[in-house]
Design an enzyme around this catalytic site. Structure first.
Site, mmCIF file in Angstrom:
data_model
loop_
_atom_site.group_PDB
_atom_site.id
_atom_site.type_symbol
_atom_site.label_atom_id
_atom_site.label_comp_id
_atom_site.label_asym_id
_atom_site.label_seq_id
_atom_site.Cartn_x
_atom_site.Cartn_y
_atom_site.Cartn_z
ATOM 1 N N GLY B 58 0.844 -1.418 -0.003
ATOM 2 C CA GLY B 58 0.007 -0.077 -0.184
ATOM 3 C C GLY B 58 0.780 1.208 0.126
ATOM 4 O O GLY B 58 1.983 1.254 -0.170
ATOM 5 N N SER B 59 0.031 2.442 0.103
ATOM 6 C CA SER B 59 0.732 3.757 0.220
ATOM 7 C C SER B 59 2.144 3.953 0.724
ATOM 8 O O SER B 59 2.210 3.368 2.014
ATOM 9 C CB SER B 59 -0.416 4.573 0.480
ATOM 10 O OG SER B 59 0.321 6.051 0.606
ATOM 11 N N SER B 60 2.864 4.579 0.115
ATOM 12 C CA SER B 60 4.138 4.934 0.934
ATOM 13 C C SER B 60 4.017 5.911 2.238
ATOM 14 O O SER B 60 4.564 6.006 3.010
ATOM 15 C CB SER B 60 5.172 5.641 0.349
ATOM 16 O OG SER B 60 4.409 6.930 -0.485
ATOM 17 N N VAL B 61 2.643 6.577 2.214
ATOM 18 C CA VAL B 61 2.198 7.239 3.349
ATOM 19 C C VAL B 61 1.910 6.592 4.905
ATOM 20 O O VAL B 61 2.098 6.821 5.799
ATOM 21 C CB VAL B 61 0.976 8.120 3.089
ATOM 22 C CG1 VAL B 61 0.617 9.184 4.227
ATOM 23 C CG2 VAL B 61 1.118 8.968 1.820
ATOM 24 N N GLY B 62 1.959 5.063 4.459
ATOM 25 C CA GLY B 62 1.878 4.101 5.519
ATOM 26 C C GLY B 62 3.283 4.215 6.419
ATOM 27 O O GLY B 62 2.955 3.996 7.648
#
Lengths: 383, 130
Positions: B58-62
């Site tokens: 999933g998103s790198s914002v994770g």
């Protein structure tokens, strides 16, 4: 990964907590990408700006490190969530606005240039050939590697930040002279920017670090950006080489493959509004649009996203007036991609020529997407 | 062991998942509880565990989520993965949570509920305590 004595000392915490954190990120990134050392970089471009994506955790983190952290090299910044000049027209809650402004302030305190743009390659001078940079925004990293003769990893938000704070980055494969063993043959005739966006999206899915593309003619700026935006959205690939490598694996991008991408992203046969810009439009595209729209006006809302620097130049040239007369809303500092300004309880579907925009409108905003090239948009949606 | 991504030394109990974890959106930032009902750790808290899972997705914002659970004192003591991904690697680096990757065979030997001592600097980094 080997560290120099000075790097080792920073990694151990002898140069303070911020440097220790930055080196921990660089070492983890270096180990993950099998880099053998760190190399100096001259320019970092950061993602992780829009409150819509980084949330409270990001806002708090940046507020905390900005007390002490300062960037060591030229550092530019991705778009945020809105344009402060017209945010009151978009029904955004006060919490969002204040958290976004806090993020803006934190970056400014660290010495970052508040460019709020995903097209740094169009608004800054490009350094000399082969210069090492660290770009976190995927379309910008791909553009830098493929069209600007620069070298960058496809950085994460944190690895680019660590590079900004240290002036260094792991010497991973993309920073070296790399060759790809995969060639995509472009088989679709008369491509427009939408076709190139879909080619990029396809390339990102099949490629790994870089891909070769054969059979493409000279592309205009709009098509180059569309290609980069598309590829950055679907995968980890961060470079195009425009020649066919001998003995490489061959994959064709034909009408059938294009239809698969189109069917995945086109979920509506019309849009309630139009967005142009993801990546943001540069001056060249704005000027071209002003010419194309001469004597015409949009039948529905059309949001145009560009960097503030571009809007200022466009205003001087009279284009902002021309576009506004044609019914466009021009927004700077923000972008279609992950915009909080398009909400599914207000909008069912959006028409756009951006593959990157389409992907995020569909998956993040949860609205329908109607894909059309710019020339089709002007033909169908203006009078 | 294949790679040391973030160094450290901790003692703790394994919480093992066979499924990848998407930190953005499926891990509660305050409590560390997994909210994805299709996940094998659904309703479990990853707080103070040695979290063993294949890899992050999933998103790198994770990566910001990992930082967030750490600042809320709800993070794992360490993480052990089979494959490295930049979201988990940079998230753990930022939050200073020890992270290593292990081979498929080593991964299969790690069992849920086991107490271990992890020392990334040792030539034999995982010691089973019971």
């Amino acid at each position: 990964m080997e560290l120099t004595k000075e790097e080792e000392s920073a990694f151990k915490g002898e140069q303070g907590e911020i440097m220790q954190m930055a080196y921990r990120i660089l070492v983890a990134t270096g180990e993950a990408t099998d880099a053998e050392k760190l190399v100096p970089i001259e320019w970092a471009h950061l993602s992780g700006v829009n409150y819509n994506t980084i949330g409270d955790a990001g806002e708090e983190f940046l507020a905390s490190i900005s007390k002490n952290a300062r960037v060591k090299v030229k550092t530019s910044l991705n778009p945020m969530g809105f344009d402060i000049d017209n945010v009151s027209n978009y029904n955004l809650d006060d919490n969002f606005i204040s958290k976004q402004l806090s993020i803006k302030k934190s970056y400014e305190e660290m010495g970052v240039i508040p460019s709020f743009s995903c097209i740094p390659y169009e608004i800054f001078d490009i350094p000399e050939m082969g210069t090492q940079v660290s770009f976190a925004e995927s379309n910008a990293a791909i553009h830098a590697n493929s069209f600007d003769n620069l070298k960058t990893n496809k950085e994460s938000a944190f690895s680019a930040l660590a590079s900004a704070l240290t002036g260094k980055s792991p010497y991973s494969a993309l920073r070296k002279e790399t060759k790809s063993n995969l060639t995509i043959r472009m088989k679709v005739e008369n491509p427009d920017e939408l076709t190139y966006g879909m080619l990029g999206f396809f390339a990102g899915k099949v490629g790994n670090e870089s891909v070769n593309i054969s059979g493409v003619e000279q592309m205009d700026r709009r098509s180059c950006k569309s290609l980069c935006g598309g590829m950055g959205t679907s995968g980890t690939c961060a470079k195009f080489n425009f020649d066919e490598e001998q003995d490489s694996e061959i994959v064709d991008f034909d009408e059938q493959e294009m239809k698969k991408v189109y069917d995945e992203l086109n979920t509506s046969d019309k849009g309630d509004l139009i967005t142009l810009g993801s990546p943001q439009l540069g001056l060249e595209e704005i000027s071209d649009l002003a010419i194309k729209l001469k004597g015409r006006s949009f039948k529905k809302r059309c949001m145009i996203f560009c960097p503030r620097a571009v809007k200022e130049q466009a205003t001087k040239l009279g284009h902002t007036n021309q576009l506004e007369r044609a019914g466009c809303e021009i927004l700077s500092d923000c972008c279609t991609c992950l915009t909080p300004l398009i909400k599914k309880d207000e909008v069912d579907s959006v028409t756009t020529n951006s593959i990157k925009g389409a992907y995020y409108l569909k998956n993040s905003n949860g609205v329908g997407v109607n894909l059309k090239s710019l020339s089709e948009i002007i033909k169908d949606e203006t009078r | 062991m294949k790679k040391i991504l973030v160094k450290g030394k901790v003692k703790g109990t394994i919480l093992k998942s066979q499924k990848p974890i998407n930190f953005l959106g499926t891990v509660d930032k305050k409590t560390g509880i997994i909210s994805d009902e299709n996940h094998d750790l659904f309703k479990k808290s990853i707080k103070d565990s040695i979290l063993v899972f294949p890899y992050g997705v999933g998103s790198s914002v994770g990566a910001y989520t990992i930082y967030s659970i750490k600042s809320n004192n709800s993070s794992p003591l360490a993480m052990i993965c089979e494959k490295v991904d930049l979201t988990v690697a940079t998230g753990c680096a930022l939050a200073n949570i020890p992270l290593i990757t292990v081979s498929e065979k080593e991964f299969s030997l790690l069992e849920d509920g086991q107490k271990i001592f992890l020392d990334t600097e040792s030539s034999n980094p995982i010691t089973f305590l019971e």
